[in-house]
Design a protein around this motif. Structure first.
Motif, PDB file in Angstrom:
ATOM      1  N   PRO A 259     -70.890   5.183  15.607  1.00 46.99           N
ATOM      2  CA  PRO A 259     -69.724   4.626  16.319  1.00 46.99           C
ATOM      3  C   PRO A 259     -70.163   3.927  17.591  1.00 46.99           C
ATOM      4  CG  PRO A 259     -69.858   7.008  16.599  1.00 46.99           C
ATOM      5  CD  PRO A 259     -70.879   6.643  15.580  1.00 46.99           C
ATOM      6  N   PRO A 260     -69.403   2.920  18.010  1.00 44.03           N
ATOM      7  CA  PRO A 260     -69.769   2.196  19.239  1.00 44.03           C
ATOM      8  C   PRO A 260     -69.726   3.118  20.458  1.00 44.03           C
ATOM      9  CG  PRO A 260     -67.562   1.592  18.516  1.00 44.03           C
ATOM     10  CD  PRO A 260     -68.158   2.407  17.405  1.00 44.03           C
ATOM     11  N   VAL A 261     -70.639   2.854  21.402  1.00 42.91           N
ATOM     12  CA  VAL A 261     -70.685   3.641  22.640  1.00 42.91           C
ATOM     13  C   VAL A 261     -69.589   3.141  23.569  1.00 42.91           C
ATOM     14  CG1 VAL A 261     -72.079   4.253  24.647  1.00 42.91           C
ATOM     15  CG2 VAL A 261     -73.161   3.984  22.407  1.00 42.91           C
ATOM     16  N   PRO A 262     -68.749   4.033  24.074  1.00 41.65           N
ATOM     17  CA  PRO A 262     -67.678   3.593  24.982  1.00 41.65           C
ATOM     18  C   PRO A 262     -68.269   2.926  26.218  1.00 41.65           C
ATOM     19  CG  PRO A 262     -67.393   5.891  24.334  1.00 41.65           C
ATOM     20  CD  PRO A 262     -68.733   5.475  23.856  1.00 41.65           C
ATOM     21  N   PRO A 263     -67.584   1.936  26.754  1.00 41.77           N
ATOM     22  CA  PRO A 263     -68.089   1.275  27.964  1.00 41.77           C
ATOM     23  C   PRO A 263     -68.183   2.256  29.132  1.00 41.77           C
ATOM     24  CG  PRO A 263     -65.812   0.631  27.523  1.00 41.77           C
ATOM     25  CD  PRO A 263     -66.286   1.389  26.319  1.00 41.77           C
TER      26      PRO A 263
ATOM     27  N   PRO B  44     -82.107   8.957  27.733  1.00 39.61           N
ATOM     28  CA  PRO B  44     -80.663   9.212  27.644  1.00 39.61           C
ATOM     29  C   PRO B  44     -79.914   8.028  27.039  1.00 39.61           C
ATOM     30  CG  PRO B  44     -81.519   9.795  29.812  1.00 39.61           C
ATOM     31  CD  PRO B  44     -82.602   9.033  29.112  1.00 39.61           C
ATOM     32  N   GLU B  45     -78.819   8.345  26.378  1.00 43.34           N
ATOM     33  CA  GLU B  45     -78.012   7.295  25.769  1.00 43.34           C
ATOM     34  C   GLU B  45     -77.256   6.496  26.819  1.00 43.34           C
ATOM     35  OE1 GLU B  45     -76.890   4.933  22.856  1.00 43.34           O
ATOM     36  OE2 GLU B  45     -78.051   6.750  22.447  1.00 43.34           O
ATOM     37  N   ARG B  46     -76.725   7.182  27.822  1.00 41.15           N
ATOM     38  CA  ARG B  46     -75.867   6.530  28.797  1.00 41.15           C
ATOM     39  C   ARG B  46     -76.628   6.170  30.073  1.00 41.15           C
ATOM     40  NH1 ARG B  46     -70.458   7.043  27.817  1.00 41.15           N
ATOM     41  NH2 ARG B  46     -69.861   8.420  26.086  1.00 41.15           N
ATOM     42  N   PRO B  47     -76.226   5.104  30.737  1.00 37.58           N
ATOM     43  CA  PRO B  47     -76.820   4.768  32.040  1.00 37.58           C
ATOM     44  C   PRO B  47     -76.470   5.833  33.082  1.00 37.58           C
ATOM     45  CG  PRO B  47     -75.518   2.923  31.154  1.00 37.58           C
ATOM     46  CD  PRO B  47     -75.201   4.116  30.330  1.00 37.58           C
ATOM     47  N   ALA B  48     -77.238   5.843  34.152  1.00 38.04           N
ATOM     48  CA  ALA B  48     -76.951   6.704  35.303  1.00 38.04           C
ATOM     49  C   ALA B  48     -76.981   5.839  36.549  1.00 38.04           C
ATOM     50  CB  ALA B  48     -77.981   7.821  35.415  1.00 38.04           C
TER      51      ALA B  48
END
Length: 510
Positions: free
Chosen positions: A2-6, A63-67
């Motif tokens: 599934p697409p990663v939420p913004p 990690p998948e998400r930015p920090a």
């Protein structure tokens, strides 16, 4: 998948711009404060853990998400920084790389932000190239090499030196120069007779880098070791060796401060023996530590003769408080660097492009700004004071060692190093049990590393002065007087700590 939420804008790191300048400045200020506070902490380590535990804490998946930078800084502060070694602590007494000179730190920050690339002068580093040239000329002047007048600087081949990442790279370039001097054109035609590229080094005290360099540049292990006396070449043995290997030696390497005891060789004596045997042998001096002596008229005599060597390596990050990494190779004849030069019309075809004289290095950071800033802020008198203070501290520590009955010093003090051992209570130094002494000092150092409160360097060393047993391999500890924050209570404190651990060893509790 599934697409990663913004990710909300507040959680992203904004690109640097006029609009984000103040935000970026606040983050960089926070990072600077973290770094400065780390350097000022009294502890060598805030936390000591086994290597496997450090690995398990710190080696992670991407990690998948930015920090945000704030989040990354928090992670750094909580997980990485406590495990970092702090050589700027006055309780870290084993090496020289404190990296805490204020001018040098300032230069390092500015070099990062200005992002100059010294591979090319005309468009990549229009001013940085000439700042680097200036720093190299200052080093050459200290060593005793002659600089051409500024108006006669026409190309990079008039400068007479190269800024490197440290002594290993500098010594490797020196061996390349020696190879090309021995057999011109080897760079183009390859090595055809490895045996004619031998180098001579002092037995057991030479730095690993010159031996490794021979392998890296395709010569194999062509090393001839010569006996030493008091951590210096035995000149009679050197003369005999050169006679036995006539025509096969490309270089003789001498140490202006060896990497263990910092004993300075008889540079003039070595020069005279080598020149009498063969005028064409490349003379190289490793002065990564001995550069310190060039700062002061009172100490300069210890490296007398170094100005006659074909090449000299120096390490400002060892003796000048300059942050890693910064070394240099200096050559007596600036034109010698043509022998290992490269050329590319794409990026390094202009007269002053340092990329032409940096084998193995393409993109070339402005490392020398740290050095220029350090030397500019100290001046000649400040450099002299720095050198004399450090040697004075080492002599004071030697006196403290000598005053303690269970400790024994292994060499006279030439520069900043004092190498010593704990002698167990059940050992008679007139008929010493070397195995027992070594075991005690190994155990003491292991405990020192585990505790992380104090640090002294530790290594194998031949008893070249016959203090305990001539020729025996010893495993001493070494104090280094490189940190300007070292005070009397730090020196007495570490010796009291060593003696306390020694007493535990004597009692079978270590």
């Amino acid at each position: 998948m599934p697409p990663v939420p913004p990710v909300p804008q507040a959680d992203r790191t904004r690109p640097f711009s006029a609009e984000s300048r103040d935000e970026t400045a606040a983050l960089l200020t926070k990072a600077l404060q973290l770094g400065l506070d780390f350097k000022l902490q009294p502890e060598v380590f805030r936390e000591r853990v086994p290597s496997a535990e450090a690995r398990d804490r710190l080696v992670t998946e991407l990690p998948e998400r930015p920090a945000s930078v704030d989040e990354a800084l928090a992670e750094f502060t909580d997980t990485m920084l406590p495990l970092c070694k702090n050589e700027a602590s006055p309780q870290f007494l084993g090496f020289g790389d404190t990296g805490d000179d204020v001018g040098a730190l300032t230069g390092g920050v500015l070099a990062l932000l200005t992002q100059q690339n010294l591979i090319n002068q005309s468009f990549d580093s229009p001013s940085a190239t000439f700042v680097e040239t200036t720093a190299l000329r200052w080093l050459r002047e200290l060593i005793g090499f002659t600089n051409p007048p500024v108006g006669e600087l026409s190309t990079v081949f008039d400068v007479g030196g190269v800024i490197t990442h440290g002594g290993t790279m500098s010594n490797s370039l020196a061996m390349m120069l020696a190879r090309e001097h021995k057999v011109p054109g080897t760079m183009e035609h390859g090595v055809r007779d490895p045996g004619q590229y031998s180098i001579v080094v002092p037995r057991d005290i030479g730095h690993y880098s010159v031996k490794s360099a021979l392998k890296w540049i395709g010569l194999g292990y062509q090393v001839i070791e010569v006996d030493t006396d008091g951590f210096r070449y035995d000149l009679k043995a050197l003369e005999r060796t050169l006679r036995e290997h006539a025509g096969r030696v490309m270089s003789v390497v001498a140490y202006a401060g060896d990497s263990r005891t910092q004993t300075v060789d008889d540079l003039r004596g070595v020069r005279d023996v080598v020149r009498a045997a063969d005028e064409d042998i490349w003379l190289h001096a490793d002065a990564c530590w001995g550069l310190l002596c060039s700062f002061s008229d009172a100490l300069r005599g210890r490296i007398a003769g170094i100005e006659d060597y074909d090449s000299v390596t120096v390490d400002p990050h060892k003796v000048m408080g300059v942050p890693h990494s910064l070394g240099a190779i200096l050559v007596r004849d600036p034109a010698a660097l043509r022998a290992i030069s490269s050329h590319s019309g794409l990026i390094m075809g202009d007269d002053f492009d340092f990329g032409q004289v940096t084998p193995f290095v393409g993109t070339k950071a402005w490392l020398s700004l740290k050095l220029w800033m350090m030397m500019r802020t100290h001046g000649r008198s400040g450099l002299a004071r720095l050198a004399e203070d450090r040697v004075g501290t080492a002599r004071r520590f030697a006196d403290l060692v000598d005053a303690r009955s269970r400790l024994i010093r292994l060499h006279p003090v030439d520069m900043m190093a004092v190498t010593f051992m704990y002698v167990p209570a059940d050992v008679d130094v007139t008929a010493p049990d070397i195995e027992r002494i070594n075991e005690a000092n190994l155990r003491i150092h292991e405990r020192m590393l585990a505790d992380g409160i104090w640090h002294l360097h530790h290594f194998g060393l031949p008893d070249d002065a016959g203090v305990l047993k001539y020729g025996a391999t010893l495993y001493p500890m070494r104090f280094m007087a490189a940190n300007p924050r070292i005070e009397e209570h730090h020196m007495t404190g570490v010796l009291d700590y060593v003696l306390a651990l020694g007493a535990q060893f004597d009692e079978g509790q270590l």
